[in-house]
Design an enzyme around this catalytic site. Sequence first.
Site, mmCIF file in Angstrom:
data_model
loop_
_atom_site.group_PDB
_atom_site.id
_atom_site.type_symbol
_atom_site.label_atom_id
_atom_site.label_comp_id
_atom_site.label_asym_id
_atom_site.label_seq_id
_atom_site.Cartn_x
_atom_site.Cartn_y
_atom_site.Cartn_z
ATOM 1 C CG HIS A 29 2.663 -4.588 -8.906
ATOM 2 N ND1 HIS A 29 3.964 -4.039 -8.715
ATOM 3 C CD2 HIS A 29 2.430 -4.058 -7.356
ATOM 4 C CE1 HIS A 29 4.256 -3.565 -7.345
ATOM 5 N NE2 HIS A 29 2.819 -3.963 -6.578
ATOM 6 N N GLY A 55 1.086 -1.397 0.178
ATOM 7 C CA GLY A 55 0.079 -0.201 -0.289
ATOM 8 C C GLY A 55 1.426 1.271 -0.036
ATOM 9 C CB SER A 75 3.146 -3.841 -3.221
ATOM 10 O OG SER A 75 3.230 -2.915 -4.563
ATOM 11 C CE1 TYR A 76 5.972 2.211 1.135
ATOM 12 C CE2 TYR A 76 5.919 1.137 3.203
ATOM 13 C CZ TYR A 76 6.282 2.431 2.611
ATOM 14 O OH TYR A 76 7.156 3.104 3.821
ATOM 15 C CG ASP A 81 5.306 -4.179 -11.190
ATOM 16 O OD1 ASP A 81 4.704 -3.444 -11.990
ATOM 17 O OD2 ASP A 81 5.330 -4.227 -10.073
#
Length: 496
Positions: free
Chosen positions: A473, A84, A183-184, A420
């Site tokens: 992703h 996020g 991701s984050y 991605d």
Amino acid sequence: MVKNGLPLQLTLVCFLLPLLQLTKSAPDGALITRIPGFNGTLPSKHYAGYVTIDETTGKKLYYYFVESERNPSKDPVVLWLNGGPGCSSFDGFVYEHGPFNFELGKTSGSLPTLHLNPYTWSKVTNMIYLDSPSGVGLSYSDNETDYVTGDLKTASDSHTFLLKWFELYKEFLPNPFFIAGESYAGVYVPTLSYEVVTGIDAAVKPVLNFKGYIVGNGVTDDEFDGNALVPFVHGMGLISDTLYEEVIAECHGNYYDPDSSTCENNLAKVDAEIAGLNIYDILEPCYHAKESSTIMHVNPKLPLSFRKLGETERPLPVRTRMFGRAWPLRAPVRDGIVPTWPQLLQSGSVPCTDDRVATAWLSSPEVRKAIHAEQEAVTGPFELCTDKITFTHDSGSMIKYHKNLTSRGYRALIFSGDHDMCVPFTGSEAWTRSVGYKIIDEWRPWIVNEQVAGYIQGYDYNLTFLTIKGAGHTVPEYKPQEALAFYTRWLEGKSI
């Protein structure tokens, strides 16, 4: 009757007691006995509930625990984190490697239909899906000041969660333990791993059997990640040689923090050229938020050749891209404050979004009761990615964390879907190379079902970089079979 010098009854007690102790420490009421939307027999036990992180403020983190379908008493325990920042790990549970595949309800307001996922990671590991930090997903606090947080506080809270969780599930303490995310969570995973190792060094109880970590398409370093986009889009044929050469000439390799108006103007041309693409997978069609009420997984009006782009082996359709994995590399980060995904969505920065299945399932009072989650009156409406939290990126580059952990013998797998555009593989490949470790497994293809599934490069100190061909992703969503293959091989210490 006497057996081995002991009465038979006592012999049976001695035999059965260890079996009874396997699940003895699970908290009362944590076992999930039914899954709304699923008709069938679960292949392993599921548990869920809350762990209170701060008694004073009532800060609680929600977890969903799936025992391994293979050998839960021996298989690794893996904590999964989505990114996020502000996104629930039900993202991974619902759309990626959880025990079910979800199919949107046939009528408005109806529950999704659930089917067993043949490529769930719980085939080979015990999986903990954690909503972190508090305020995300089903996690909440009685004091909203807890929703102001950052990298370091999130890592500390998640470590507290782990210590308390393993106290509740003591039977899993001997199992190898890994931390994974995407991701984050490229920030969450190394910072939490460092907290865990620091606790181990200080003999904090319980002592976790931590072995290593996994990061997929992870945010790592502003400079490496920020400079990855231009080489990626050129290599993928998305911008012309002419524009690429102009950008190189004017920006001198510095695309993340341009130092001239001419460089900025050329980067604006790059942005304009790729603006209509799906940031999470350049092969997938892009549906915009305003069309969400009529989104279809495959637009029948598209040419057949285009409809087949990004095809997956997943038995149910891959959703159109959902927001909430990592902020776009050129998103406006001000004073360390990271914009949440709903804010980016509202500004038009994040198209191609759809979170309807997860929201429909986790907004249901019936589902919440079944999985031991508080109702909306307590947590607020379910959002797969929320703007409820205020989040500060206060940990800096992750490269120093990776160096610290790998140099001490902890294993690390860095993987990237190679289509991605949100966190391009070019950045992850560059920073893993920059660590400076000796290459011990030269760049080569890795194989699934006699086909090239991607490429791998192995370094000294158990650092591995791997790409997944054709994945976006969220790799397990696009390439579930390949994802389970490399995941299993790596955890078992086998050559990928």
